[in-house]
Design a protein around this motif. Sequence first.
Motif, PDB file in Angstrom:
ATOM      1  N   GLY A  33      50.728  29.985  42.554  1.00  0.00           N
ATOM      2  CA  GLY A  33      50.470  29.672  41.151  1.00  0.00           C
ATOM      3  C   GLY A  33      49.546  28.493  40.932  1.00  0.00           C
ATOM      4  O   GLY A  33      49.510  27.923  39.852  1.00  0.00           O
ATOM      5  N   ARG A  34      48.778  28.122  41.938  1.00  0.00           N
ATOM      6  CA  ARG A  34      47.886  26.967  41.801  1.00  0.00           C
ATOM      7  C   ARG A  34      46.474  27.343  41.368  1.00  0.00           C
ATOM      8  O   ARG A  34      45.665  26.469  41.071  1.00  0.00           O
ATOM      9  CB  ARG A  34      47.821  26.203  43.113  1.00  0.00           C
ATOM     10  N   LEU A  35      46.166  28.620  41.366  1.00  0.00           N
ATOM     11  CA  LEU A  35      44.837  29.064  40.964  1.00  0.00           C
ATOM     12  C   LEU A  35      44.697  28.860  39.457  1.00  0.00           C
ATOM     13  O   LEU A  35      45.514  29.375  38.687  1.00  0.00           O
ATOM     14  CB  LEU A  35      44.654  30.537  41.327  1.00  0.00           C
ATOM     15  N   PRO A  36      43.706  28.078  39.013  1.00  0.00           N
ATOM     16  CA  PRO A  36      43.544  27.866  37.571  1.00  0.00           C
ATOM     17  C   PRO A  36      43.412  29.201  36.839  1.00  0.00           C
ATOM     18  O   PRO A  36      42.921  30.183  37.399  1.00  0.00           O
ATOM     19  CB  PRO A  36      42.251  27.054  37.475  1.00  0.00           C
ATOM     20  N   ILE A  37      43.829  29.222  35.577  1.00  0.00           N
ATOM     21  CA  ILE A  37      43.834  30.482  34.849  1.00  0.00           C
ATOM     22  C   ILE A  37      42.486  30.802  34.199  1.00  0.00           C
ATOM     23  O   ILE A  37      42.310  31.897  33.696  1.00  0.00           O
ATOM     24  CB  ILE A  37      44.944  30.513  33.770  1.00  0.00           C
ATOM     25  N   ASN A  38      41.533  29.877  34.218  1.00  0.00           N
ATOM     26  CA  ASN A  38      40.278  30.165  33.539  1.00  0.00           C
ATOM     27  C   ASN A  38      39.429  31.175  34.310  1.00  0.00           C
ATOM     28  O   ASN A  38      39.560  31.348  35.520  1.00  0.00           O
ATOM     29  CB  ASN A  38      39.505  28.879  33.205  1.00  0.00           C
ATOM     30  N   VAL A  39      38.555  31.843  33.596  1.00  0.00           N
ATOM     31  CA  VAL A  39      37.781  32.959  34.130  1.00  0.00           C
ATOM     32  C   VAL A  39      36.854  32.528  35.261  1.00  0.00           C
ATOM     33  O   VAL A  39      36.751  33.214  36.277  1.00  0.00           O
ATOM     34  CB  VAL A  39      36.986  33.649  32.999  1.00  0.00           C
ATOM     35  N   LEU A  40      36.163  31.402  35.120  1.00  0.00           N
ATOM     36  CA  LEU A  40      35.211  30.982  36.149  1.00  0.00           C
ATOM     37  C   LEU A  40      35.923  30.685  37.475  1.00  0.00           C
ATOM     38  O   LEU A  40      35.459  31.103  38.543  1.00  0.00           O
ATOM     39  CB  LEU A  40      34.410  29.762  35.694  1.00  0.00           C
ATOM     40  N   ALA A  41      37.038  30.005  37.411  1.00  0.00           N
ATOM     41  CA  ALA A  41      37.786  29.706  38.640  1.00  0.00           C
ATOM     42  C   ALA A  41      38.259  30.993  39.304  1.00  0.00           C
ATOM     43  O   ALA A  41      38.108  31.176  40.516  1.00  0.00           O
ATOM     44  CB  ALA A  41      38.978  28.799  38.330  1.00  0.00           C
ATOM     45  N   ARG A  42      38.811  31.895  38.521  1.00  0.00           N
ATOM     46  CA  ARG A  42      39.308  33.148  39.080  1.00  0.00           C
ATOM     47  C   ARG A  42      38.160  34.019  39.599  1.00  0.00           C
ATOM     48  O   ARG A  42      38.301  34.687  40.617  1.00  0.00           O
ATOM     49  CB  ARG A  42      40.146  33.897  38.057  1.00  0.00           C
ATOM     50  N   ASP A  43      37.031  34.008  38.912  1.00  0.00           N
ATOM     51  CA  ASP A  43      35.876  34.773  39.377  1.00  0.00           C
ATOM     52  C   ASP A  43      35.367  34.224  40.712  1.00  0.00           C
ATOM     53  O   ASP A  43      35.024  34.987  41.613  1.00  0.00           O
ATOM     54  CB  ASP A  43      34.766  34.749  38.331  1.00  0.00           C
ATOM     55  N   SER A  44      35.336  32.910  40.840  1.00  0.00           N
ATOM     56  CA  SER A  44      34.904  32.300  42.109  1.00  0.00           C
ATOM     57  C   SER A  44      35.873  32.647  43.233  1.00  0.00           C
ATOM     58  O   SER A  44      35.460  32.970  44.349  1.00  0.00           O
ATOM     59  CB  SER A  44      34.786  30.783  41.957  1.00  0.00           C
ATOM     60  N   ALA A  45      37.164  32.589  42.933  1.00  0.00           N
ATOM     61  CA  ALA A  45      38.172  32.935  43.945  1.00  0.00           C
ATOM     62  C   ALA A  45      38.043  34.399  44.346  1.00  0.00           C
ATOM     63  O   ALA A  45      38.012  34.729  45.543  1.00  0.00           O
ATOM     64  CB  ALA A  45      39.575  32.648  43.407  1.00  0.00           C
ATOM     65  N   ARG A  46      37.942  35.273  43.357  1.00  0.00           N
ATOM     66  CA  ARG A  46      37.808  36.708  43.660  1.00  0.00           C
ATOM     67  C   ARG A  46      36.517  36.999  44.413  1.00  0.00           C
ATOM     68  O   ARG A  46      36.488  37.830  45.325  1.00  0.00           O
ATOM     69  CB  ARG A  46      37.854  37.525  42.372  1.00  0.00           C
ATOM     70  N   GLY A  47      35.432  36.342  44.021  1.00  0.00           N
ATOM     71  CA  GLY A  47      34.159  36.549  44.709  1.00  0.00           C
ATOM     72  C   GLY A  47      34.226  36.138  46.169  1.00  0.00           C
ATOM     73  O   GLY A  47      33.709  36.837  47.043  1.00  0.00           O
ATOM     74  N   THR A  48      34.870  35.017  46.424  1.00  0.00           N
ATOM     75  CA  THR A  48      35.028  34.554  47.810  1.00  0.00           C
ATOM     76  C   THR A  48      35.848  35.552  48.618  1.00  0.00           C
ATOM     77  O   THR A  48      35.475  35.928  49.739  1.00  0.00           O
ATOM     78  CB  THR A  48      35.693  33.165  47.845  1.00  0.00           C
ATOM     79  N   ILE A  49      36.948  36.009  48.042  1.00  0.00           N
ATOM     80  CA  ILE A  49      37.814  36.956  48.737  1.00  0.00           C
ATOM     81  C   ILE A  49      37.090  38.294  48.923  1.00  0.00           C
ATOM     82  O   ILE A  49      37.174  38.907  49.995  1.00  0.00           O
ATOM     83  CB  ILE A  49      39.145  37.162  47.974  1.00  0.00           C
ATOM     84  N   ALA A  50      36.362  38.751  47.915  1.00  0.00           N
ATOM     85  CA  ALA A  50      35.626  40.018  48.044  1.00  0.00           C
ATOM     86  C   ALA A  50      34.578  39.924  49.152  1.00  0.00           C
ATOM     87  O   ALA A  50      34.392  40.867  49.928  1.00  0.00           O
ATOM     88  CB  ALA A  50      34.967  40.381  46.714  1.00  0.00           C
ATOM     89  N   TRP A  51      33.890  38.785  49.232  1.00  0.00           N
ATOM     90  CA  TRP A  51      32.886  38.579  50.284  1.00  0.00           C
ATOM     91  C   TRP A  51      33.560  38.645  51.648  1.00  0.00           C
ATOM     92  O   TRP A  51      33.069  39.317  52.566  1.00  0.00           O
ATOM     93  CB  TRP A  51      32.209  37.226  50.075  1.00  0.00           C
ATOM     94  N   ALA A  52      34.684  37.976  51.782  1.00  0.00           N
ATOM     95  CA  ALA A  52      35.416  37.972  53.058  1.00  0.00           C
ATOM     96  C   ALA A  52      35.974  39.363  53.365  1.00  0.00           C
ATOM     97  O   ALA A  52      35.903  39.833  54.510  1.00  0.00           O
ATOM     98  CB  ALA A  52      36.540  36.943  53.009  1.00  0.00           C
ATOM     99  N   ARG A  53      36.513  40.004  52.357  1.00  0.00           N
ATOM    100  CA  ARG A  53      37.090  41.336  52.542  1.00  0.00           C
ATOM    101  C   ARG A  53      36.021  42.340  52.990  1.00  0.00           C
ATOM    102  O   ARG A  53      36.265  43.172  53.871  1.00  0.00           O
ATOM    103  CB  ARG A  53      37.736  41.791  51.230  1.00  0.00           C
ATOM    104  N   ALA A  54      34.828  42.252  52.432  1.00  0.00           N
ATOM    105  CA  ALA A  54      33.739  43.169  52.787  1.00  0.00           C
ATOM    106  C   ALA A  54      33.335  43.036  54.248  1.00  0.00           C
ATOM    107  O   ALA A  54      32.766  43.964  54.822  1.00  0.00           O
ATOM    108  CB  ALA A  54      32.531  42.919  51.880  1.00  0.00           C
ATOM    109  N   ARG A  55      33.643  41.896  54.846  1.00  0.00           N
ATOM    110  CA  ARG A  55      33.314  41.661  56.254  1.00  0.00           C
ATOM    111  C   ARG A  55      34.545  41.748  57.157  1.00  0.00           C
ATOM    112  O   ARG A  55      34.508  41.362  58.308  1.00  0.00           O
ATOM    113  CB  ARG A  55      32.631  40.303  56.400  1.00  0.00           C
ATOM    114  N   GLY A  56      35.638  42.226  56.589  1.00  0.00           N
ATOM    115  CA  GLY A  56      36.867  42.377  57.378  1.00  0.00           C
ATOM    116  C   GLY A  56      37.550  41.064  57.702  1.00  0.00           C
ATOM    117  O   GLY A  56      38.312  40.969  58.666  1.00  0.00           O
TER     118      GLY A  56
END
Length: 178
Positions: free
Chosen positions: A146-169
């Motif tokens: 529950g430490r991820l800020p609720i605002n859109v930019l923070a969540r978009d950055s977090a999701r983008g980082t995870i998507a980048w990592a996920r795409a590379r396994g």
Amino acid sequence: QHPASARWLHDRLRNIPMPDRDATWSVVTFDVLDDSDTLQRVFDWAESDPAIADDATEVVALLLTWLLTSSNRPLRDHVTKVLVEVLRTGLDTATFLLERFADVDDDYVRERLLTAVYGAVMRGGDSDHSGVRAVAEEIIRWHDTGRLPINVLARDSARGTIAWARARGLANPDALTA
């Protein structure tokens, strides 16, 4: 290892409630972009493709991250860009920062940190898969606790980082998909 290093500053600032920190530290940072030769040297070093010991990078990154509390938007924008450069060649330092700032009571600082980490992963992640994996795990930990800020930019950055990592396994395929 200086007793008044950025590690000392971090320990001090993280224990000051945000309103008090804003009234003291953040006010002082407003003019630092124009008035500090020392900070300009740090920026120059960071923008010239830094290659120094991880410990020194951590200290510089701590200081830069605390400058994100400033109400001076050009300073915050510049610091964010400099952090991307510092972290892209040292994703271990990105994980270090995420660990240190997970419970800091300023969502705006955490938002900017997540944005800088995302930029660093995109710029330097192909050459440091273990660093990307560690960053992704820490961001997932932020989300799960529950430490991820609720605002859109923070969540978009977090999701983008995870998507980048996920795409590379490098991250769980189900992490932060919702």
